[in-house]
Design a protein around this motif. Structure first.
Motif, PDB file in Angstrom:
ATOM      1  N   VAL A 119       0.857  -1.183   0.000  1.00  0.00           N
ATOM      2  CA  VAL A 119       0.000   0.000   0.000  1.00  0.00           C
ATOM      3  C   VAL A 119       0.894   1.234   0.000  1.00  0.00           C
ATOM      4  O   VAL A 119       1.878   1.306   0.750  1.00  0.00           O
ATOM      5  CB  VAL A 119      -0.930   0.023   1.223  1.00  0.00           C
ATOM      6  N   VAL A 120       0.560   2.204  -0.852  1.00  0.00           N
ATOM      7  CA  VAL A 120       1.350   3.426  -0.975  1.00  0.00           C
ATOM      8  C   VAL A 120       0.525   4.624  -0.500  1.00  0.00           C
ATOM      9  O   VAL A 120      -0.587   4.849  -0.971  1.00  0.00           O
ATOM     10  CB  VAL A 120       1.796   3.662  -2.438  1.00  0.00           C
ATOM     11  N   SER A 172      -2.651  -0.289  10.704  1.00  0.00           N
ATOM     12  CA  SER A 172      -2.439  -1.506  11.475  1.00  0.00           C
ATOM     13  C   SER A 172      -2.606  -2.720  10.580  1.00  0.00           C
ATOM     14  O   SER A 172      -3.291  -2.672   9.558  1.00  0.00           O
ATOM     15  CB  SER A 172      -3.422  -1.581  12.650  1.00  0.00           C
ATOM     16  N   ALA A 173      -1.976  -3.819  10.974  1.00  0.00           N
ATOM     17  CA  ALA A 173      -2.057  -5.055  10.204  1.00  0.00           C
ATOM     18  C   ALA A 173      -2.166  -6.225  11.174  1.00  0.00           C
ATOM     19  O   ALA A 173      -1.613  -6.196  12.277  1.00  0.00           O
ATOM     20  CB  ALA A 173      -0.825  -5.218   9.323  1.00  0.00           C
ATOM     21  N   ASP A 174      -2.905  -7.272  10.759  1.00  0.00           N
ATOM     22  CA  ASP A 174      -3.002  -8.483  11.567  1.00  0.00           C
ATOM     23  C   ASP A 174      -3.387  -9.675  10.704  1.00  0.00           C
ATOM     24  O   ASP A 174      -3.812  -9.523   9.561  1.00  0.00           O
ATOM     25  CB  ASP A 174      -3.999  -8.297  12.723  1.00  0.00           C
ATOM     26  N   ALA A 213      -8.163  -8.148   3.525  1.00  0.00           N
ATOM     27  CA  ALA A 213      -8.378  -7.099   2.527  1.00  0.00           C
ATOM     28  C   ALA A 213      -7.937  -5.777   3.137  1.00  0.00           C
ATOM     29  O   ALA A 213      -7.631  -5.696   4.328  1.00  0.00           O
ATOM     30  CB  ALA A 213      -9.841  -7.043   2.103  1.00  0.00           C
ATOM     31  N   VAL A 214      -7.891  -4.753   2.305  1.00  0.00           N
ATOM     32  CA  VAL A 214      -7.534  -3.411   2.773  1.00  0.00           C
ATOM     33  C   VAL A 214      -8.819  -2.630   3.019  1.00  0.00           C
ATOM     34  O   VAL A 214      -9.704  -2.587   2.163  1.00  0.00           O
ATOM     35  CB  VAL A 214      -6.669  -2.676   1.733  1.00  0.00           C
ATOM     36  N   SER A 215      -8.927  -2.012   4.172  1.00  0.00           N
ATOM     37  CA  SER A 215     -10.117  -1.230   4.477  1.00  0.00           C
ATOM     38  C   SER A 215      -9.744  -0.086   5.402  1.00  0.00           C
ATOM     39  O   SER A 215      -8.720  -0.134   6.092  1.00  0.00           O
ATOM     40  CB  SER A 215     -11.204  -2.098   5.141  1.00  0.00           C
ATOM     41  N   ARG A 263      -6.492  -0.505   7.686  1.00  0.00           N
ATOM     42  CA  ARG A 263      -6.217  -1.853   8.182  1.00  0.00           C
ATOM     43  C   ARG A 263      -5.756  -2.717   7.023  1.00  0.00           C
ATOM     44  O   ARG A 263      -6.393  -2.752   5.965  1.00  0.00           O
ATOM     45  CB  ARG A 263      -7.469  -2.439   8.827  1.00  0.00           C
ATOM     46  N   LEU A 264      -4.642  -3.462   7.247  1.00  0.00           N
ATOM     47  CA  LEU A 264      -4.022  -4.247   6.179  1.00  0.00           C
ATOM     48  C   LEU A 264      -3.875  -5.706   6.599  1.00  0.00           C
ATOM     49  O   LEU A 264      -3.808  -6.015   7.790  1.00  0.00           O
ATOM     50  CB  LEU A 264      -2.616  -3.709   5.866  1.00  0.00           C
ATOM     51  N   PRO A 265      -3.760  -6.611   5.612  1.00  0.00           N
ATOM     52  CA  PRO A 265      -3.325  -7.974   5.926  1.00  0.00           C
ATOM     53  C   PRO A 265      -1.908  -7.940   6.509  1.00  0.00           C
ATOM     54  O   PRO A 265      -1.122  -7.040   6.208  1.00  0.00           O
ATOM     55  CB  PRO A 265      -3.352  -8.673   4.563  1.00  0.00           C
ATOM     56  N   ALA A 266      -1.564  -8.931   7.322  1.00  0.00           N
ATOM     57  CA  ALA A 266      -0.286  -8.907   8.037  1.00  0.00           C
ATOM     58  C   ALA A 266       0.921  -8.923   7.104  1.00  0.00           C
ATOM     59  O   ALA A 266       1.975  -8.370   7.425  1.00  0.00           O
ATOM     60  CB  ALA A 266      -0.217 -10.091   8.998  1.00  0.00           C
ATOM     61  N   HIS A 267       0.775  -9.540   5.929  1.00  0.00           N
ATOM     62  CA  HIS A 267       1.918  -9.667   5.010  1.00  0.00           C
ATOM     63  C   HIS A 267       2.084  -8.448   4.107  1.00  0.00           C
ATOM     64  O   HIS A 267       3.085  -8.330   3.402  1.00  0.00           O
ATOM     65  CB  HIS A 267       1.739 -10.901   4.124  1.00  0.00           C
ATOM     66  N   THR A 268       1.125  -7.532   4.104  1.00  0.00           N
ATOM     67  CA  THR A 268       1.148  -6.390   3.190  1.00  0.00           C
ATOM     68  C   THR A 268       2.184  -5.360   3.625  1.00  0.00           C
ATOM     69  O   THR A 268       2.258  -4.989   4.804  1.00  0.00           O
ATOM     70  CB  THR A 268      -0.239  -5.736   3.110  1.00  0.00           C
ATOM     71  N   GLY A 269       2.964  -4.890   2.661  1.00  0.00           N
ATOM     72  CA  GLY A 269       3.963  -3.878   2.944  1.00  0.00           C
ATOM     73  C   GLY A 269       3.380  -2.475   2.863  1.00  0.00           C
ATOM     74  O   GLY A 269       2.269  -2.265   2.364  1.00  0.00           O
TER      75      GLY A 269
END
Length: 261
Positions: free
Chosen positions: A70-71, A82-84, A89-91, A138-144
């Motif tokens: 995500v940029v 935050s990520a977990d 998905a991204v929201s 909010r992001l998935p845990a693996h997303t940069g």
């Protein structure tokens, strides 16, 4: 003139009336079509786009499928990402200072099998403008995350994908980070950055800033290189030049403390 063919002055002939009525009707139809195109045919030269439809903007909401990165480029205000592991998905939400939703859209691109999503903001005419406000993402845990913030406050939690953060005149706080690779640049302001997993490669550059870096030390040593000018650098984690975890520190003015997490 033959009196039998004479007619009162100003009174149209039957033929003129027959021709005029269809022409008037045609003019009305053309006017309606043009007015409709002016309203709904945005995107054509000479017509401003309708922001929500042509631009794809949504007031205050961010939604996207799972992506690799995500940029957020050139944002300001309060940014919380935050990520977990339970997120797939991204929201998020993006609000202005008055609490109303900011027009945002997302643009995705794929390169070498990796998908990057950029969050963009729009003005009332639908044109891109710098994002400023209160963003919660909010992001998935693996997303940069690739972030460039020009001012404000930044809170990052649990990010596990590649991390590239640049802040200026900002207060940066991060906890639970576990990327394999991270690059952090801080100019002015302050930063307190905590890792829950030892990064394989971490590069830190600070200018006129105060930073605390917290690294896990359970069985991990770090190959640390330091370049400091007019700065105070204090490294308290185990150092091992042959370690698999590399930390590069460049500090110009200000202070940097590297502490056990």
């Amino acid at each position: 003139m033959d009196p039998a063919t004479a007619r009162p002055a100003g009174r149209p002939s039957r033929r003129a009336v027959v021709i005029g009525v269809p022409l008037l009707a045609l003019a009305v139809v053309i006017g309606i079509v043009i007015a409709h195109d002016d309203h709904a045919g945005h995107g054509r030269p000479g017509f401003p786009p309708a922001p929500d439809r042509a631009y794809g903007a949504t007031a205050g909401q961010v939604h996207a499928d799972d992506v690799d990165t995500v940029v957020l480029d050139g944002v300001s205000g309060r940014i919380r990402v935050s990520a977990d592991d339970d997120t797939h998905a991204v929201s998020g939400t993006f609000l202005g200072a008055d609490g109303t939703g900011i027009r945002v859209r997302t643009k995705t691109a794929t390169d070498a099998g990796r998908t990057t999503m950029t969050v963009l903001c729009a003005d009332n005419a639908g044109a891109d403008e710098p994002c400023a406000g209160d963003l919660t993402l909010r992001l998935p845990a693996h997303t940069g995350l690739r972030l460039r913030q020009t001012s404000g406050e930044t809170d990052l939690t649990g990010i596990g994908g590649p991390l590239d953060v640049t802040t200026a005149s900002d207060r940066l706080t991060a906890v639970g980070l576990h990327p394999a690779n991270a690059h952090v640049r801080v100019t002015s302001g302050s930063a307190d950055i905590g890792f829950s997993g030892a990064p394989g490669a971490l590069a830190v550059q600070t200018t006129s800033a105060s930073m605390t870096l917290r690294l896990p030390t359970d069985g991990a040593g770090y190959a640390v290189t330091t370049a400091a000018t007019s700065a105070n650098v204090d490294v308290q984690v185990p150092r091992d030049d042959s370690a698999a975890h590399h930390v590069s520190l460049q500090v110009l003015s200000g202070s940097l403390a590297v502490l056990p997490a």
